[in-house]
Motif scaffolding. Structure first.
Motif, PDB file in Angstrom:
ATOM      1  N   ARG A  65     -11.428  29.029  15.922  1.00 37.15           N
ATOM      2  CA  ARG A  65     -12.835  29.396  16.227  1.00 37.15           C
ATOM      3  C   ARG A  65     -13.375  30.394  15.272  1.00 37.15           C
ATOM      4  O   ARG A  65     -12.877  31.228  14.703  1.00 37.15           O
ATOM      5  CB  ARG A  65     -12.947  29.954  17.650  1.00 37.15           C
ATOM      6  CG  ARG A  65     -12.810  28.899  18.676  1.00 37.15           C
ATOM      7  CD  ARG A  65     -13.029  29.512  20.013  1.00 37.15           C
ATOM      8  NE  ARG A  65     -13.118  28.431  20.995  1.00 37.15           N
ATOM      9  CZ  ARG A  65     -13.385  28.624  22.241  1.00 37.15           C
ATOM     10  NH1 ARG A  65     -13.605  29.841  22.701  1.00 37.15           N
ATOM     11  NH2 ARG A  65     -13.458  27.626  23.075  1.00 37.15           N
TER      12      ARG A  65
ATOM     13  N   LYS B 154      -5.942  26.672  19.101  1.00 42.45           N
ATOM     14  CA  LYS B 154      -7.353  26.326  19.282  1.00 42.45           C
ATOM     15  C   LYS B 154      -8.226  27.569  19.141  1.00 42.45           C
ATOM     16  O   LYS B 154      -9.287  27.533  18.516  1.00 42.45           O
ATOM     17  CB  LYS B 154      -7.562  25.695  20.669  1.00 42.45           C
ATOM     18  CG  LYS B 154      -8.919  25.061  20.832  1.00 42.45           C
ATOM     19  CD  LYS B 154      -9.113  24.508  22.231  1.00 42.45           C
ATOM     20  CE  LYS B 154      -8.227  23.335  22.506  1.00 42.45           C
ATOM     21  NZ  LYS B 154      -8.476  22.713  23.818  1.00 42.45           N
ATOM     22  N   GLN B 155      -7.784  28.686  19.712  1.00 41.73           N
ATOM     23  CA  GLN B 155      -8.545  29.939  19.620  1.00 41.73           C
ATOM     24  C   GLN B 155      -8.614  30.423  18.167  1.00 41.73           C
ATOM     25  O   GLN B 155      -9.627  30.979  17.752  1.00 41.73           O
ATOM     26  CB  GLN B 155      -7.901  31.023  20.498  1.00 41.73           C
ATOM     27  CG  GLN B 155      -8.042  30.784  21.978  1.00 41.73           C
ATOM     28  CD  GLN B 155      -9.459  30.835  22.441  1.00 41.73           C
ATOM     29  OE1 GLN B 155     -10.118  29.794  22.589  1.00 41.73           O
ATOM     30  NE2 GLN B 155      -9.992  32.027  22.653  1.00 41.73           N
TER      31      GLN B 155
ATOM     32  N   ASN C   9      -3.537  28.979  21.767  1.00 39.26           N
ATOM     33  CA  ASN C   9      -3.680  29.981  20.696  1.00 39.26           C
ATOM     34  C   ASN C   9      -4.104  29.352  19.383  1.00 39.26           C
ATOM     35  O   ASN C   9      -4.893  29.929  18.635  1.00 39.26           O
ATOM     36  CB  ASN C   9      -2.373  30.765  20.524  1.00 39.26           C
ATOM     37  CG  ASN C   9      -2.125  31.719  21.684  1.00 39.26           C
ATOM     38  OD1 ASN C   9      -3.017  32.020  22.459  1.00 39.26           O
ATOM     39  ND2 ASN C   9      -0.887  32.180  21.811  1.00 39.26           N
TER      40      ASN C   9
END
Length: 169
Positions: free
Chosen positions: A169, A165-166, A163
């Protein structure tokens, strides 16, 4: 050369550290507890309303039931410990848990099933039936739950990392 006087006895030293000694089993611990568990005599009220008697019964040290408050038949007296509870939450409902799992000790001295007369563990998930465990079964379940808890923590960390890492973005 030893700095201790010759008159002090010394135990022989092992050549090397031996393997970890085997740990006591549930049966070993139960046998040790048998000698250390005192018997308590507690008051109990038995009989039908208006025709009750106060008697004294043997009660295990772990039992938290007040047997003197109810009008029951002698054969209906059952011993229970306090329950330990773990709740499985869900983010769909912050006010309630998805599942409750409770654990207590029980013994029904007059049960027709000899396994229920012995002290055993009750695991309840708030369904119609509880799971009844011997000490050996509970030891195995505890091992499984420890492994499960480890996987729960590992997967929670995986999800948190994913989460994060997401979110970048």
């Amino acid at each position: 050369m030893s700095i201790l006087p010759d008159f002090l006895p010394m135990a022989p030293r092992p050549a090397k550290l031996q393997a970890v000694p085997s740990q006591p089993t549930a049966a070993d611990r139960s046998a040790a507890a048998d000698t250390a568990t005192p018997v308590r005599l507690v008051p109990a009220v038995v009989g039908m309303k208006g025709r009750t008697q106060r008697i004294f019964i043997e009660c295990p040290e772990w039992c938290t039931v007040d047997h003197s408050t109810g009008n029951v038949q002698l054969e209906d007296i059952t011993h229970y410990s306090f329950g330990d509870v773990v709740q499985v939450p869900t983010f769909f409902s912050a006010d309630t848990s998805h599942t409750d799992l409770s654990l207590s000790i029980s013994s029904d001295p007059t049960s027709s099933d000899p396994r229920c007369r012995e002290a055993h563990l009750l695991v309840d998930t708030c369904t119609d039936e509880e799971a009844r465990l011997t000490p050996e079964m509970a030891e195995g379940l505890a091992d499984d739950l420890i492994a499960f808890a480890s996987q729960l923590r590992h997967k929670a960390r995986q999800v948190a990392a994913f989460n994060r890492k997401q979110a970048r973005r």
